[in-house]
Structure formats: structure tokens, C-alpha cells
Design a protein around this motif. Structure first.
Motif, PDB file in Angstrom:
ATOM      1  N   LYS A 142       1.131-112.263 -14.561  1.00 31.68           N
ATOM      2  CA  LYS A 142       2.008-113.050 -13.691  1.00 31.68           C
ATOM      3  C   LYS A 142       2.528-114.291 -14.410  1.00 31.68           C
ATOM      4  O   LYS A 142       3.686-114.680 -14.233  1.00 31.68           O
ATOM      5  CB  LYS A 142       1.273-113.436 -12.405  1.00 31.68           C
ATOM      6  N   GLY A 143       1.674-114.905 -15.226  1.00 33.84           N
ATOM      7  CA  GLY A 143       2.118-116.056 -15.997  1.00 33.84           C
ATOM      8  C   GLY A 143       3.168-115.675 -17.021  1.00 33.84           C
ATOM      9  O   GLY A 143       4.162-116.378 -17.206  1.00 33.84           O
ATOM     10  N   GLY A 144       2.957-114.539 -17.696  1.00 35.18           N
ATOM     11  CA  GLY A 144       3.938-114.057 -18.673  1.00 35.18           C
ATOM     12  C   GLY A 144       5.269-113.769 -18.030  1.00 35.18           C
ATOM     13  O   GLY A 144       6.330-114.092 -18.577  1.00 35.18           O
ATOM     14  N   LEU A 145       5.216-113.167 -16.838  1.00 35.31           N
ATOM     15  CA  LEU A 145       6.454-112.852 -16.129  1.00 35.31           C
ATOM     16  C   LEU A 145       7.148-114.131 -15.670  1.00 35.31           C
ATOM     17  O   LEU A 145       8.385-114.229 -15.700  1.00 35.31           O
ATOM     18  CB  LEU A 145       6.144-111.961 -14.922  1.00 35.31           C
ATOM     19  N   LEU A 170       9.805-106.545 -23.204  1.00 36.74           N
ATOM     20  CA  LEU A 170       8.463-105.979 -23.030  1.00 36.74           C
ATOM     21  C   LEU A 170       7.549-106.401 -24.179  1.00 36.74           C
ATOM     22  O   LEU A 170       6.393-106.784 -23.964  1.00 36.74           O
ATOM     23  CB  LEU A 170       8.540-104.456 -22.953  1.00 36.74           C
ATOM     24  N   GLN A 171       8.068-106.352 -25.404  1.00 39.44           N
ATOM     25  CA  GLN A 171       7.260-106.740 -26.558  1.00 39.44           C
ATOM     26  C   GLN A 171       6.893-108.222 -26.502  1.00 39.44           C
ATOM     27  O   GLN A 171       5.758-108.606 -26.829  1.00 39.44           O
ATOM     28  CB  GLN A 171       8.030-106.418 -27.848  1.00 39.44           C
ATOM     29  N   VAL A 172       7.838-109.061 -26.079  1.00 36.10           N
ATOM     30  CA  VAL A 172       7.552-110.494 -25.948  1.00 36.10           C
ATOM     31  C   VAL A 172       6.507-110.717 -24.854  1.00 36.10           C
ATOM     32  O   VAL A 172       5.592-111.538 -25.010  1.00 36.10           O
ATOM     33  CB  VAL A 172       8.847-111.281 -25.645  1.00 36.10           C
ATOM     34  N   PHE A 173       6.615-109.981 -23.761  1.00 39.87           N
ATOM     35  CA  PHE A 173       5.637-110.063 -22.674  1.00 39.87           C
ATOM     36  C   PHE A 173       4.238-109.722 -23.189  1.00 39.87           C
ATOM     37  O   PHE A 173       3.257-110.406 -22.862  1.00 39.87           O
ATOM     38  CB  PHE A 173       6.042-109.105 -21.557  1.00 39.87           C
ATOM     39  N   ARG A 174       4.124-108.677 -23.996  1.00 40.26           N
ATOM     40  CA  ARG A 174       2.817-108.300 -24.554  1.00 40.26           C
ATOM     41  C   ARG A 174       2.241-109.431 -25.406  1.00 40.26           C
ATOM     42  O   ARG A 174       1.034-109.688 -25.391  1.00 40.26           O
ATOM     43  CB  ARG A 174       2.949-107.026 -25.390  1.00 40.26           C
ATOM     44  N   LEU A 175       3.107-110.111 -26.149  1.00 41.49           N
ATOM     45  CA  LEU A 175       2.636-111.242 -26.951  1.00 41.49           C
ATOM     46  C   LEU A 175       2.177-112.385 -26.052  1.00 41.49           C
ATOM     47  O   LEU A 175       1.155-113.030 -26.319  1.00 41.49           O
ATOM     48  CB  LEU A 175       3.750-111.723 -27.884  1.00 41.49           C
ATOM     49  N   LEU A 176       2.922-112.629 -25.001  1.00 42.79           N
ATOM     50  CA  LEU A 176       2.573-113.724 -24.100  1.00 42.79           C
ATOM     51  C   LEU A 176       1.197-113.525 -23.474  1.00 42.79           C
ATOM     52  O   LEU A 176       0.384-114.453 -23.411  1.00 42.79           O
ATOM     53  CB  LEU A 176       3.626-113.852 -22.995  1.00 42.79           C
ATOM     54  N   ILE A 177       0.932-112.310 -22.995  1.00 44.02           N
ATOM     55  CA  ILE A 177      -0.348-112.096 -22.316  1.00 44.02           C
ATOM     56  C   ILE A 177      -1.509-111.965 -23.296  1.00 44.02           C
ATOM     57  O   ILE A 177      -2.664-111.883 -22.877  1.00 44.02           O
ATOM     58  CB  ILE A 177      -0.296-110.867 -21.378  1.00 44.02           C
ATOM     59  N   SER A 178      -1.202-111.960 -24.595  1.00 43.46           N
ATOM     60  CA  SER A 178      -2.277-111.988 -25.592  1.00 43.46           C
ATOM     61  C   SER A 178      -2.822-113.401 -25.775  1.00 43.46           C
ATOM     62  O   SER A 178      -3.873-113.602 -26.385  1.00 43.46           O
ATOM     63  CB  SER A 178      -1.772-111.453 -26.942  1.00 43.46           C
ATOM     64  N   VAL A 179      -2.087-114.388 -25.235  1.00 43.61           N
ATOM     65  CA  VAL A 179      -2.518-115.784 -25.339  1.00 43.61           C
ATOM     66  C   VAL A 179      -3.553-116.063 -24.251  1.00 43.61           C
ATOM     67  O   VAL A 179      -3.331-115.767 -23.078  1.00 43.61           O
ATOM     68  CB  VAL A 179      -1.323-116.745 -25.171  1.00 43.61           C
ATOM     69  N   LEU A 189       1.168-122.691 -30.451  1.00 45.58           N
ATOM     70  CA  LEU A 189       0.268-122.594 -31.600  1.00 45.58           C
ATOM     71  C   LEU A 189      -0.024-121.141 -31.963  1.00 45.58           C
ATOM     72  O   LEU A 189       0.003-120.768 -33.146  1.00 45.58           O
ATOM     73  CB  LEU A 189      -1.038-123.331 -31.293  1.00 45.58           C
ATOM     74  N   GLU A 190      -0.272-120.312 -30.946  1.00 44.01           N
ATOM     75  CA  GLU A 190      -0.674-118.928 -31.201  1.00 44.01           C
ATOM     76  C   GLU A 190       0.493-117.996 -31.521  1.00 44.01           C
ATOM     77  O   GLU A 190       0.306-116.977 -32.186  1.00 44.01           O
ATOM     78  CB  GLU A 190      -1.460-118.390 -30.007  1.00 44.01           C
ATOM     79  N   LEU A 191       1.689-118.342 -31.046  1.00 43.05           N
ATOM     80  CA  LEU A 191       2.821-117.421 -31.218  1.00 43.05           C
ATOM     81  C   LEU A 191       3.848-117.879 -32.256  1.00 43.05           C
ATOM     82  O   LEU A 191       4.802-117.153 -32.522  1.00 43.05           O
ATOM     83  CB  LEU A 191       3.527-117.194 -29.879  1.00 43.05           C
ATOM     84  N   LYS A 192       3.650-119.055 -32.845  1.00 45.79           N
ATOM     85  CA  LYS A 192       4.670-119.554 -33.766  1.00 45.79           C
ATOM     86  C   LYS A 192       4.868-118.653 -34.976  1.00 45.79           C
ATOM     87  O   LYS A 192       5.943-118.636 -35.577  1.00 45.79           O
ATOM     88  CB  LYS A 192       4.337-120.978 -34.216  1.00 45.79           C
TER      89      LYS A 192
END
Length: 203
Positions: free
Chosen positions: A84-87, A69-78, A126-129
Motif C-alpha cells: 500500500k505504501g509503494g502504491l 511494476l518493476q519500480v513497485f517491486r523495488l519500493l516494497i523491497s525497502v 539510500l537503498e534505491l539510489k
């Protein structure tokens, strides 16, 4: 708003499950990986959730672990990656696989997810490294090991071995999987683990 849902798994749909909680069925979108780990209909489940509110709908996205869930939240912050893309990314890559892909700059692995192109994958890296860390993945492995009595320094040795494999040109995901396949003993050092892991690498 809704941190998790606990109830009886009622049935599966193509991209979501329905969980019965006190006679109310909650539709929860989940990754293919998580759906495959659920039991059959009738199983008691607890699913960590993210509520996405849009103008015309409210959608629940669910995960079996808080880490996912925490990784998903980071993904959709991009920018450019919606729920749907994060999932989709978490259907193609586990959270730990994603950490390794980001660490290694593995655009190909990330862009293999449905709906994620090369440019979006590059932006994600770039944004999540600085937010997705290799150490977190290895701590999960070490935590699993400690629960079975394996020494805590396993994480450090694994880290060194994986870094060495990546430096040799192997993919981050393959490196992690190979290292985890090696039968551990507390006399092992990184060099020993590396030699054993190379036996599991594909060429």
C-alpha cells in the motif's frame, strides 16, 4: 504467479478496479494515476500485476506498464514500505519522477506520498539510489521521441540539461517537466535546451 490480467473493465471502486475475465471479476488495487488513465467501464484492458500473499488475504496490485511494476517491486523491497505504501508513492510520483527525486535526494517530494514519513523517504533514497537510474527515465523519453522521428541523441542532451537545472537548485521533477516541454530540434545542444527550459520553470 499472475503476470498480467487482460479483460473487460467492469467498474471502479475507491482504490481499485474490477476486471471481468471470462465471467470472473478480479479486484486490482491501482494508483490514482493509473486509474485515471483507464477508459470507462466496458473498455478492454491489460494490467500488469503483483500478487501479494498474506496470512488472511491475497491481493492483486496492478500497473499499466512493466516499468511501473518493476519500480513497485523495488519500493516494497525497502524496509518499512509495504504494497500500500509503494502504491501510494506511485500515486504521488510517476516512476520517472521517483527516479529524479531519488537522484536529487528530494526527501520532500517522496514524503509527500500518503503514509511515507521523512525517515522512510530518507531510507528509500539510500537503498534505491543505486537501483533507480536517471538514464532509465531519459531512455523512456528518448524512446518516445524515436517513435516520432526525433534523433536518438535527444536523451543525452536532455540528461545534461536536467542535470544543469538540478545543479542550479531546481527540483528534479520540475526540471524534467520543463525540459520535456521544450520543442525539440536536432540542432539543439544542452545549453540551448537549458535556456529554453528555464522559461518553463516556476519561481
Amino acid at each position: 504467479m499472475i503476470s498480467y490480467i487482460r479483460g473487460t473493465l467492469a467498474f471502479f471502486e475507491e482504490d481499485k478496479v474490477v476486471v471481468d475475465v471470462g465471467g470472473v471479476g478480479y479486484g486490482i488495487y491501482m494508483s490514482g494515476q493509473d486509474m485515471s488513465r483507464l477508459g470507462p467501464a466496458g473498455t478492454e484492458v491489460r494490467i500488469h500485476t503483483y500478487l501479494n500473499v498474506k496470512e488472511d488475504a491475497m491481493q492483486l496490485y496492478g500497473f499499466l506498464t512493466r516499468d511501473a511494476l518493476q519500480v513497485f517491486r523495488l519500493l516494497i523491497s525497502v524496509s518499512g514500505i509495504g504494497p500500500k505504501g509503494g502504491l501510494g508513492i506511485l500515486s504521488a510520483l510517476t516512476p520517472d519522477d521517483l527516479r529524479f527525486a531519488v537522484m536529487a535526494g528530494d526527501v520532500k517530494a517522496i514524503s509527500a506520498a500518503p503514509g511515507i514519513g521523512k525517515k522512510t523517504a530518507e531510507k528509500l533514497i539510500l537503498e534505491l539510489k543505486d537501483k533507480l537510474h536517471l538514464e532509465d527515465a531519459l531512455e523512456h523519453a528518448a524512446g518516445e521521441a524515436e517513435s516520432t522521428g526525433v534523433p536518438g541523441h535527444m536523451g543525452d542532451v536532455q540528461n545534461d540539461a536536467v542535470q544543469a537545472l538540478v545543479a542550479l537548485g531546481y527540483g528534479s521533477t520540475e526540471a524534467l517537466k520543463a525540459v520535456r516541454q521544450v520543442e525539440w530540434n536536432n540542432e539543439m545542444e544542452a545549453e540551448d535546451l537549458l535556456k529554453q527550459a528555464l522559461k518553463y520553470m516556476t519561481f
